[in-house]
Scaffold this motif. Sequence first.
Motif, PDB file in Angstrom:
ATOM      1  N   PRO A  36       6.520  -0.178  -1.889  1.00 22.69           N
ATOM      2  CA  PRO A  36       6.730  -1.624  -2.061  1.00 22.69           C
ATOM      3  C   PRO A  36       5.691  -2.468  -1.314  1.00 22.69           C
ATOM      4  O   PRO A  36       5.208  -3.475  -1.843  1.00 22.69           O
ATOM      5  CB  PRO A  36       8.132  -1.864  -1.502  1.00 22.69           C
ATOM      6  CG  PRO A  36       8.803  -0.548  -1.569  1.00 22.69           C
ATOM      7  CD  PRO A  36       7.726   0.471  -1.373  1.00 22.69           C
ATOM      8  N   TRP A  37       5.343  -2.049  -0.114  1.00 26.00           N
ATOM      9  CA  TRP A  37       4.376  -2.816   0.664  1.00 26.00           C
ATOM     10  C   TRP A  37       2.982  -2.707   0.047  1.00 26.00           C
ATOM     11  O   TRP A  37       2.268  -3.702  -0.052  1.00 26.00           O
ATOM     12  CB  TRP A  37       4.355  -2.313   2.106  1.00 26.00           C
ATOM     13  CG  TRP A  37       3.543  -3.184   2.995  1.00 26.00           C
ATOM     14  CD1 TRP A  37       3.946  -4.328   3.608  1.00 26.00           C
ATOM     15  CD2 TRP A  37       2.174  -3.000   3.353  1.00 26.00           C
ATOM     16  NE1 TRP A  37       2.908  -4.869   4.324  1.00 26.00           N
ATOM     17  CE2 TRP A  37       1.807  -4.067   4.183  1.00 26.00           C
ATOM     18  CE3 TRP A  37       1.226  -2.039   3.040  1.00 26.00           C
ATOM     19  CZ2 TRP A  37       0.537  -4.190   4.719  1.00 26.00           C
ATOM     20  CZ3 TRP A  37      -0.050  -2.168   3.573  1.00 26.00           C
ATOM     21  CH2 TRP A  37      -0.377  -3.240   4.402  1.00 26.00           C
ATOM     22  N   CYS A  39       2.236  -2.099  -3.041  1.00 29.35           N
ATOM     23  CA  CYS A  39       2.212  -2.818  -4.314  1.00 29.35           C
ATOM     24  C   CYS A  39       2.035  -4.314  -4.070  1.00 29.35           C
ATOM     25  O   CYS A  39       1.271  -4.975  -4.764  1.00 29.35           O
ATOM     26  CB  CYS A  39       3.500  -2.546  -5.091  1.00 29.35           C
ATOM     27  SG  CYS A  39       3.516  -3.308  -6.723  1.00 29.35           S
ATOM     28  N   ALA A  40       2.736  -4.845  -3.075  1.00 27.77           N
ATOM     29  CA  ALA A  40       2.626  -6.271  -2.762  1.00 27.77           C
ATOM     30  C   ALA A  40       1.234  -6.613  -2.232  1.00 27.77           C
ATOM     31  O   ALA A  40       0.699  -7.684  -2.526  1.00 27.77           O
ATOM     32  CB  ALA A  40       3.690  -6.675  -1.744  1.00 27.77           C
ATOM     33  N   CYS A 115       1.996   0.170  -8.159  1.00 31.61           N
ATOM     34  CA  CYS A 115       2.541  -0.810  -9.078  1.00 31.61           C
ATOM     35  C   CYS A 115       2.548  -0.311 -10.525  1.00 31.61           C
ATOM     36  O   CYS A 115       3.003  -1.020 -11.417  1.00 31.61           O
ATOM     37  CB  CYS A 115       1.723  -2.104  -9.016  1.00 31.61           C
ATOM     38  SG  CYS A 115       1.689  -2.838  -7.379  1.00 31.61           S
ATOM     39  N   ARG A 117       3.644   1.460 -13.834  1.00 27.32           N
ATOM     40  CA  ARG A 117       4.970   1.733 -14.406  1.00 27.32           C
ATOM     41  C   ARG A 117       4.800   2.465 -15.702  1.00 27.32           C
ATOM     42  O   ARG A 117       4.030   2.290 -16.508  1.00 27.32           O
ATOM     43  CB  ARG A 117       5.743   0.459 -14.652  1.00 27.32           C
ATOM     44  CG  ARG A 117       6.057  -0.216 -13.352  1.00 27.32           C
ATOM     45  CD  ARG A 117       7.520  -0.498 -13.278  1.00 27.32           C
ATOM     46  NE  ARG A 117       7.782  -1.142 -12.012  1.00 27.32           N
ATOM     47  CZ  ARG A 117       8.757  -0.795 -11.242  1.00 27.32           C
ATOM     48  NH1 ARG A 117       9.569   0.150 -11.593  1.00 27.32           N
ATOM     49  NH2 ARG A 117       8.967  -1.391 -10.124  1.00 27.32           N
TER      50      ARG A 117
END
Length: 117
Positions: A36-37, A39-40, A115, A117
Amino acid sequence: MPSAEHSTRRFGIWAGLATGPVAAFLQQQGGSALVPWTCAQSSGWPAVALGLLLAAATAVAGFVSWRARQPGKGRAWDSDPGNRRFVAGLSAGTAAFFILVILAQALAAVFLTGCER
């Protein structure tokens, strides 16, 4: 009672065999936790840094295992040297294999941001 050198040498024989799989597991779990980090931030460098750190730790453990193949200066093996040399060599080889695994996972973080998908 075993001496401190004997205990250190006994640990050294198994160091690479124990450290390699644990470090690969930590790389996998740490890399997943950082998704998550990363990707951000659109940067996979924290996962790469984690991989390099764990690869270095595994390399140190492998070196310790490799050094444990030889008896201490001025000392002879107290029991069957063939088994100790084999396990220490296997341990160093296992550490080398897991260094490649860890670096492959770290290299993936360079190309994949998390990120996708």
